[in-house]
Design a protein around this motif. Sequence first.
Motif, PDB file in Angstrom:
ATOM      1  N   GLY A 173      45.685  48.378  35.024  1.00 39.55           N
ATOM      2  CA  GLY A 173      46.056  48.290  33.613  1.00 39.55           C
ATOM      3  C   GLY A 173      47.537  48.438  33.350  1.00 39.55           C
ATOM      4  O   GLY A 173      47.958  48.560  32.198  1.00 39.55           O
ATOM      5  N   LEU A 174      48.360  48.413  34.401  1.00 43.52           N
ATOM      6  CA  LEU A 174      49.804  48.586  34.228  1.00 43.52           C
ATOM      7  C   LEU A 174      50.478  47.304  33.771  1.00 43.52           C
ATOM      8  O   LEU A 174      51.588  47.333  33.238  1.00 43.52           O
ATOM      9  CB  LEU A 174      50.426  49.089  35.534  1.00 43.52           C
ATOM     10  CG  LEU A 174      49.999  50.506  35.911  1.00 43.52           C
ATOM     11  CD1 LEU A 174      50.417  50.844  37.339  1.00 43.52           C
ATOM     12  CD2 LEU A 174      50.588  51.528  34.937  1.00 43.52           C
ATOM     13  N   VAL A 175      49.841  46.164  33.993  1.00 49.86           N
ATOM     14  CA  VAL A 175      50.273  44.897  33.408  1.00 49.86           C
ATOM     15  C   VAL A 175      49.055  44.256  32.771  1.00 49.86           C
ATOM     16  O   VAL A 175      47.915  44.538  33.144  1.00 49.86           O
ATOM     17  CB  VAL A 175      50.901  43.952  34.452  1.00 49.86           C
ATOM     18  CG1 VAL A 175      52.152  44.558  35.060  1.00 49.86           C
ATOM     19  CG2 VAL A 175      49.907  43.593  35.546  1.00 49.86           C
ATOM     20  N   GLN A 176      49.299  43.383  31.805  1.00 49.91           N
ATOM     21  CA  GLN A 176      48.210  42.787  31.043  1.00 49.91           C
ATOM     22  C   GLN A 176      48.063  41.311  31.393  1.00 49.91           C
ATOM     23  O   GLN A 176      49.056  40.561  31.356  1.00 49.91           O
ATOM     24  CB  GLN A 176      48.482  42.951  29.540  1.00 49.91           C
ATOM     25  CG  GLN A 176      48.583  44.411  29.119  1.00 49.91           C
ATOM     26  CD  GLN A 176      49.028  44.576  27.686  1.00 49.91           C
ATOM     27  OE1 GLN A 176      49.998  43.957  27.251  1.00 49.91           O
ATOM     28  NE2 GLN A 176      48.326  45.416  26.942  1.00 49.91           N
ATOM     29  N   PRO A 177      46.863  40.871  31.762  1.00 51.40           N
ATOM     30  CA  PRO A 177      46.667  39.470  32.145  1.00 51.40           C
ATOM     31  C   PRO A 177      46.885  38.521  30.978  1.00 51.40           C
ATOM     32  O   PRO A 177      46.584  38.837  29.831  1.00 51.40           O
ATOM     33  CB  PRO A 177      45.208  39.445  32.628  1.00 51.40           C
ATOM     34  CG  PRO A 177      44.559  40.622  31.977  1.00 51.40           C
ATOM     35  CD  PRO A 177      45.624  41.657  31.829  1.00 51.40           C
ATOM     36  N   VAL A 178      47.393  37.330  31.293  1.00 50.29           N
ATOM     37  CA  VAL A 178      47.595  36.279  30.289  1.00 50.29           C
ATOM     38  C   VAL A 178      46.753  35.063  30.649  1.00 50.29           C
ATOM     39  O   VAL A 178      45.776  34.758  29.981  1.00 50.29           O
ATOM     40  CB  VAL A 178      49.088  35.899  30.167  1.00 50.29           C
ATOM     41  CG1 VAL A 178      49.260  34.750  29.169  1.00 50.29           C
ATOM     42  CG2 VAL A 178      49.919  37.103  29.728  1.00 50.29           C
ATOM     43  N   ASP A 179      47.126  34.375  31.714  1.00 47.40           N
ATOM     44  CA  ASP A 179      46.376  33.190  32.158  1.00 47.40           C
ATOM     45  C   ASP A 179      45.395  33.590  33.256  1.00 47.40           C
ATOM     46  O   ASP A 179      45.786  34.212  34.252  1.00 47.40           O
ATOM     47  CB  ASP A 179      47.329  32.122  32.690  1.00 47.40           C
ATOM     48  CG  ASP A 179      48.273  31.607  31.614  1.00 47.40           C
ATOM     49  OD1 ASP A 179      47.762  31.236  30.534  1.00 47.40           O
ATOM     50  OD2 ASP A 179      49.490  31.583  31.833  1.00 47.40           O
ATOM     51  N   VAL A 180      44.132  33.211  33.068  1.00 44.01           N
ATOM     52  CA  VAL A 180      43.084  33.507  34.050  1.00 44.01           C
ATOM     53  C   VAL A 180      42.362  32.201  34.363  1.00 44.01           C
ATOM     54  O   VAL A 180      41.976  31.463  33.449  1.00 44.01           O
ATOM     55  CB  VAL A 180      42.088  34.550  33.499  1.00 44.01           C
ATOM     56  CG1 VAL A 180      41.029  34.874  34.540  1.00 44.01           C
ATOM     57  CG2 VAL A 180      42.828  35.821  33.070  1.00 44.01           C
ATOM     58  N   ASN A 181      42.164  31.901  35.653  1.00 42.59           N
ATOM     59  CA  ASN A 181      41.519  30.639  36.012  1.00 42.59           C
ATOM     60  C   ASN A 181      39.996  30.767  36.013  1.00 42.59           C
ATOM     61  O   ASN A 181      39.443  31.827  35.704  1.00 42.59           O
ATOM     62  CB  ASN A 181      42.038  30.125  37.369  1.00 42.59           C
ATOM     63  CG  ASN A 181      41.643  31.028  38.534  1.00 42.59           C
ATOM     64  OD1 ASN A 181      40.800  31.920  38.401  1.00 42.59           O
ATOM     65  ND2 ASN A 181      42.249  30.793  39.690  1.00 42.59           N
ATOM     66  N   CYS A 182      39.317  29.694  36.389  1.00 45.15           N
ATOM     67  CA  CYS A 182      37.853  29.660  36.335  1.00 45.15           C
ATOM     68  C   CYS A 182      37.206  30.602  37.344  1.00 45.15           C
ATOM     69  O   CYS A 182      36.021  30.936  37.224  1.00 45.15           O
ATOM     70  CB  CYS A 182      37.349  28.241  36.550  1.00 45.15           C
ATOM     71  SG  CYS A 182      37.856  27.510  38.127  1.00 45.15           S
ATOM     72  N   LYS A 183      37.980  31.056  38.339  1.00 48.59           N
ATOM     73  CA  LYS A 183      37.476  32.011  39.322  1.00 48.59           C
ATOM     74  C   LYS A 183      37.774  33.453  38.909  1.00 48.59           C
ATOM     75  O   LYS A 183      37.603  34.381  39.692  1.00 48.59           O
ATOM     76  CB  LYS A 183      38.108  31.730  40.684  1.00 48.59           C
ATOM     77  CG  LYS A 183      37.754  30.374  41.263  1.00 48.59           C
ATOM     78  CD  LYS A 183      38.434  30.181  42.612  1.00 48.59           C
ATOM     79  CE  LYS A 183      38.124  28.810  43.200  1.00 48.59           C
ATOM     80  NZ  LYS A 183      38.815  28.615  44.514  1.00 48.59           N
ATOM     81  N   ASN A 184      38.235  33.621  37.665  1.00 47.94           N
ATOM     82  CA  ASN A 184      38.588  34.928  37.114  1.00 47.94           C
ATOM     83  C   ASN A 184      39.788  35.551  37.836  1.00 47.94           C
ATOM     84  O   ASN A 184      39.943  36.768  37.872  1.00 47.94           O
ATOM     85  CB  ASN A 184      37.398  35.901  37.169  1.00 47.94           C
ATOM     86  CG  ASN A 184      37.495  36.978  36.098  1.00 47.94           C
ATOM     87  OD1 ASN A 184      38.009  36.733  35.000  1.00 47.94           O
ATOM     88  ND2 ASN A 184      37.026  38.168  36.407  1.00 47.94           N
ATOM     89  N   GLU A 185      40.644  34.692  38.388  1.00 53.45           N
ATOM     90  CA  GLU A 185      41.872  35.162  39.029  1.00 53.45           C
ATOM     91  C   GLU A 185      43.007  35.140  38.017  1.00 53.45           C
ATOM     92  O   GLU A 185      43.200  34.147  37.306  1.00 53.45           O
ATOM     93  CB  GLU A 185      42.220  34.271  40.226  1.00 53.45           C
ATOM     94  CG  GLU A 185      41.178  34.288  41.331  1.00 53.45           C
ATOM     95  CD  GLU A 185      41.422  33.211  42.370  1.00 53.45           C
ATOM     96  OE1 GLU A 185      40.988  33.393  43.521  1.00 53.45           O
ATOM     97  OE2 GLU A 185      42.045  32.174  42.022  1.00 53.45           O
ATOM     98  N   VAL A 186      43.744  36.235  37.937  1.00 50.11           N
ATOM     99  CA  VAL A 186      44.856  36.334  36.991  1.00 50.11           C
ATOM    100  C   VAL A 186      46.053  35.580  37.551  1.00 50.11           C
ATOM    101  O   VAL A 186      46.508  35.850  38.669  1.00 50.11           O
ATOM    102  CB  VAL A 186      45.224  37.800  36.715  1.00 50.11           C
ATOM    103  CG1 VAL A 186      46.406  37.885  35.755  1.00 50.11           C
ATOM    104  CG2 VAL A 186      44.020  38.553  36.147  1.00 50.11           C
ATOM    105  N   LEU A 187      46.572  34.637  36.788  1.00 54.23           N
ATOM    106  CA  LEU A 187      47.681  33.795  37.232  1.00 54.23           C
ATOM    107  C   LEU A 187      49.022  34.214  36.639  1.00 54.23           C
ATOM    108  O   LEU A 187      50.078  33.840  37.166  1.00 54.23           O
ATOM    109  CB  LEU A 187      47.410  32.330  36.885  1.00 54.23           C
ATOM    110  CG  LEU A 187      46.102  31.735  37.417  1.00 54.23           C
ATOM    111  CD1 LEU A 187      45.968  30.292  36.967  1.00 54.23           C
ATOM    112  CD2 LEU A 187      46.037  31.842  38.928  1.00 54.23           C
ATOM    113  N   SER A 188      48.981  34.964  35.552  1.00 53.87           N
ATOM    114  CA  SER A 188      50.222  35.431  34.929  1.00 53.87           C
ATOM    115  C   SER A 188      49.938  36.699  34.133  1.00 53.87           C
ATOM    116  O   SER A 188      48.781  37.022  33.841  1.00 53.87           O
ATOM    117  CB  SER A 188      50.829  34.353  34.018  1.00 53.87           C
ATOM    118  OG  SER A 188      49.958  34.082  32.929  1.00 53.87           O
TER     119      SER A 188
END
Length: 351
Positions: A173-188
Amino acid sequence: EIEPVALACCGYNSEHIIKIDPLGDDVSSQLFFSGVVGQGNEFPGHLTEVSHDIIKKCGGLPLAITITARHFKSQLLDGMQQWNHIQKSLTTSNLKKNPTLQGMRQVLNLIYNNLPHCLKACLLYLSIYKEDYIIRKANLVRQWMAEGFINSIENKVMEEVAGNYFDELVGRGLVQPVDVNCKNEVLSCVVHHMVLNFIRCKSIEENFSITLDHSQTTVRHADKVRRLSLHFSNAHDTTPLAGLRLSQVRSMAFFGQVKCMPSIADYRLLRVLILCFWADQEKTSYDLTSISELLQLRYLKITGNITVKLPEKIQGLQHLQTLEADARATAVLLDIVHTQCLLHLRLVLLD
């Protein structure tokens, strides 16, 4: 400090200010428990008592509850020692009296001190970015590698290890996800402004990095600046540089107008160079041929609606791992095949 800003934003009409109360006990508990074990899962009974005290000490502040819960999620199998330590270290008074400043800093400081050393460096590195800046995972991973933060682990390559560090910061929780792909991987991701304020202060304390922007006229700093981030929008912003010793700078990030960019010739030891330009005119250009003299350079990233002039030969940059220009480039690098360490290359060439 927040109320005067709110008053100014609404024309000093206090009727338009909406004060948000801290979360109640029930909602705070739900947020904490779901953060530790996931939504709908049963919380361990032997941790309930100590958890309620920790939740109370978070003062109903969502960010404090979320980050604390994510930290305990990573410690769930480590027994009671870590839980008791956090419980005893947190004081209710700070979060009750000042839930947006000192209290939050106390929570973040406790979490930071319990991070593995490798994650501390990776977290502090985020302090070079502007507030609300969307940070791409791929870029960050390559920057960490160029900085030397990443070591190979067993059969894993460094890029995979660095990716795992990024995922760990997201998971805590130290950074907040923005872009997440279809595999639920955080990209940014983005960094919450309270977390950003904390890591900038911590970076100065530990002589890790210094960030200067237009709001600063003075800054407390060590004799030798190792990492420097400049957020300049006009020529007047560059005055704080006069008081800094820059000969030892190894990493520099620049966000601002091209005309405010200091001479690269002053930074001969650079390993990482991040340039995010914006220009007054579309035909603005910038001469980057001097990068051929940065013999320690490992990472170069250029973005902006400008034209950059690159050197025709970069064979001397034997450590260069990443060269990406999301801007118009005027030169073809004739000897690019001789840069043996180069892993990532992207250029937009002019016709």
